[in-house]
Design a protein around this motif. Structure first.
Motif, PDB file in Angstrom:
ATOM      1  N   PRO A   1      34.680  38.979  17.905  1.00  0.00           N
ATOM      2  CA  PRO A   1      34.942  37.808  18.754  1.00  0.00           C
ATOM      3  C   PRO A   1      36.123  38.029  19.695  1.00  0.00           C
ATOM      4  N   LEU A   2      35.974  37.531  20.920  1.00  0.00           N
ATOM      5  CA  LEU A   2      36.974  37.751  21.964  1.00  0.00           C
ATOM      6  C   LEU A   2      37.430  36.425  22.554  1.00  0.00           C
ATOM      7  N   CYS A   3      38.722  36.336  22.841  1.00  0.00           N
ATOM      8  CA  CYS A   3      39.297  35.251  23.623  1.00  0.00           C
ATOM      9  C   CYS A   3      39.832  35.881  24.905  1.00  0.00           C
ATOM     10  N   LEU A   4      39.251  35.529  26.040  1.00  0.00           N
ATOM     11  CA  LEU A   4      39.518  36.249  27.281  1.00  0.00           C
ATOM     12  C   LEU A   4      40.244  35.380  28.298  1.00  0.00           C
ATOM     13  N   ARG A   5      41.184  36.000  29.003  1.00  0.00           N
ATOM     14  CA  ARG A   5      41.725  35.402  30.225  1.00  0.00           C
ATOM     15  C   ARG A   5      41.213  36.232  31.391  1.00  0.00           C
ATOM     16  N   LEU A   6      40.484  35.596  32.284  1.00  0.00           N
ATOM     17  CA  LEU A   6      39.922  36.265  33.451  1.00  0.00           C
ATOM     18  C   LEU A   6      40.871  36.111  34.619  1.00  0.00           C
ATOM     19  N   VAL A   7      41.186  37.217  35.289  1.00  0.00           N
ATOM     20  CA  VAL A   7      42.093  37.195  36.428  1.00  0.00           C
ATOM     21  C   VAL A   7      41.354  37.765  37.641  1.00  0.00           C
ATOM     22  N   PHE A   8      40.910  36.891  38.533  1.00  0.00           N
ATOM     23  CA  PHE A   8      40.246  37.329  39.757  1.00  0.00           C
ATOM     24  C   PHE A   8      41.306  37.823  40.735  1.00  0.00           C
ATOM     25  N   GLN A   9      41.088  39.034  41.271  1.00  0.00           N
ATOM     26  CA  GLN A   9      42.082  39.682  42.131  1.00  0.00           C
ATOM     27  C   GLN A   9      41.412  40.229  43.384  1.00  0.00           C
ATOM     28  N   GLY A  10      42.249  40.515  44.387  1.00  0.00           N
ATOM     29  CA  GLY A  10      41.758  41.187  45.582  1.00  0.00           C
ATOM     30  C   GLY A  10      41.696  40.262  46.790  1.00  0.00           C
ATOM     31  N   GLU A  11      41.448  40.853  47.936  1.00  0.00           N
ATOM     32  CA  GLU A  11      41.356  40.137  49.201  1.00  0.00           C
ATOM     33  C   GLU A  11      39.888  39.824  49.467  1.00  0.00           C
ATOM     34  N   THR A  12      39.562  38.550  49.570  1.00  0.00           N
ATOM     35  CA  THR A  12      38.157  38.172  49.631  1.00  0.00           C
ATOM     36  C   THR A  12      37.958  36.844  50.375  1.00  0.00           C
ATOM     37  N   PRO A  13      36.848  36.727  51.097  1.00  0.00           N
ATOM     38  CA  PRO A  13      36.507  35.432  51.704  1.00  0.00           C
ATOM     39  C   PRO A  13      36.203  34.360  50.654  1.00  0.00           C
ATOM     40  N   LEU A  14      36.023  34.762  49.399  1.00  0.00           N
ATOM     41  CA  LEU A  14      35.729  33.807  48.323  1.00  0.00           C
ATOM     42  C   LEU A  14      36.972  33.122  47.776  1.00  0.00           C
TER      43      LEU A  14
END
Length: 433
Positions: A299-312
């Protein structure tokens, strides 16, 4: 004093033994942080420190080991009730019935001044004194253990000088709850240096307090095993104990054994250049799958970190609740037992080539007015005051920690305004708007 019998040394060299070195169990630590979801494993998280310790006891019995060492912080603090002590007493009793002694010292969380409740312990449990350094001799194994508990939570002096010289003809182990030197995110309790520990002349230093697994030195071994169960996102990766094998008076092997119930992981997701929200979610899924496949089923407890230069950038920041739900839906496709602790947006907007302030159409005029206002203190300062007054009327749970008055004064409002301006420019200038 008569010289030691040479047969004594031959006997010492022929000995082989195993022991467990663990620390920072923090029994019954309260947990929080998972995204609100009815089926999220909050109840299991509460039990996870107990389950991890029970797994340690199972491994100790299966080997079997000769003894178990706990280098501080068995408890997280004062017991809420007697069930915490009863759980430990029950697990220690299992070791007692198998003839395995357990030696522990108290650290900053369970110092003598912190714990007021007590229960009778099985006779195999030996607790190091906090008044002076204490030594236990295990003559059948030719081992001597040296250790000193914390009397108070904040022990700020170096305890190493209090430890006695090594006993000749024995394998000397020192137990110490310490930050050593330069360990970030840990209070500098019982400060010392690796040189202090080496100079003492012991064969193995069983340390506690630092929750990251680390071997500081190998001759002699100076070891942090880390904690048994990660409790939040700052305690990532596999957690467990060290199984130490000693042959001929020397450490032959240190084997890490993971016993954690849940594993916390920080997952960077690079979305540089992506323009499709589905592509960003797919990339997130791929990053999570790599972690899952490293130890399938854990089992995993995750923190997602979106990174980078993006139009989104604007899309990702627009609706945090919807984004978290979309991420959880994607991870549910990977396997059962993956939970999102938090989704963090650390992306940057992609520069827009058409953001020329000299444009002479209606859009250019609007952009110029916006930029002028964004850098006019007479306009911005009343807005800050209006926001703060509004925030004070909100329930505390609804207030943003990012824009408190203290933070606004420390960091200034300009970075926030620049972020908003960039998003507005994107909305005004992106094709199709």
């Amino acid at each position: 004093m008569n010289p030691p019998n040479p047969l004594f040394f031959l006997f010492f060299l022929a000995l082989r033994m195993k022991f467990i070195h663990c620390a920072d169990i923090h029994l019954d630590t309260p947990f929080s942080g998972l995204a609100p979801r009815p089926e999220a494993p909050h109840a299991a998280l509460v039990q996870s420190t107990r389950i991890a310790f029970s797994r340690l006891v199972e491994r100790a019995l299966a080997e079997p080991v000769d003894f178990v060492l706990i280098a501080g912080d068995l408890y997280n603090g004062e017991w809420r009730d007697f069930n915490t002590g009863l759980f430990f007493s029950g697990e220690a009793g299992r070791l007692h019935r198998a003839g395995i002694p357990l030696y522990l010292l108290h650290g900053n969380h369970d110092a003598a001044s912190q714990i007021t409740r007590s229960l009778p312990l099985p006779p195999n449990v030996h607790v190091f004194s906090h008044k002076k350094c204490q030594s236990y001799r295990l003559d059948s194994l030719r081992v001597v253990l040296h250790g000193m508990s914390f009397g108070t939570r904040a022990v700020t002096n170096n305890l190493v000088p209090e430890y006695p010289p090594p006993e000749p003809g024995y394998f000397n182990i020192g137990l110490l709850h310490t930050a050593v030197s330069g360990r970030a995110d840990h209070e500098p309790y019982a400060p010392c240096t690796p040189a202090d520990l080496i100079a003492k002349g012991y064969d193995y230093w069983a340390l506690g307090h630092v929750h990251t697994r680390e071997i500081l030195h190998t001759d002699p071994y100076i070891v942090f095993p880390g904690n048994l169960q990660g409790r939040h996102i700052r305690e990532t990766g596999p957690k467990g104990f060290n199984l130490v094998t000693v042959q001929d008076g020397r450490v032959q092997e240190i084997r890490f054994e993971a016993v954690d119930l849940f594993r916390w992981e920080l997952v960077p997701v690079d979305v540089t250049g992506l323009t499709d929200p589905e592509a960003a979610l797919t990339r997130m899924e791929q990053a999570c799958r790599q972690i899952w496949e490293h130890d399938p089923g854990h089992p995993l407890c995750l923190r997602l970190v979106f990174q980078g230069e993006t139009p989104l950038h604007g899309y990702l920041r627009n609706d945090p609740v919807a984004l978290t739900a979309a991420c959880q839906a994607k991870t549910d496709m990977i396997g059962e037992g993956i939970w999102i602790e938090k989704v963090q947006i650390a992306t940057r907007p992609r520069p827009i080539q058409d953001a020329n302030p000299e444009r002479r159409d209606e859009t250019g005029t609007l952009l110029k007015i916006m930029r002028d206002l964004a850098h006019t203190p007479q306009v911005i300062e009343p807005l800050i005051q209006e926001y703060l007054e509004m925030a004070q009327r909100l329930p505390s749970a609804a207030r943003s920690l990012e824009f408190t008055e203290e933070i606004l004064q420390q960091e200034g409002i300009q970075p926030v305004i620049d972020e908003v301006m960039t998003l507005l420019e994107h909305r005004l200038l992106e094709p199709g708007t």
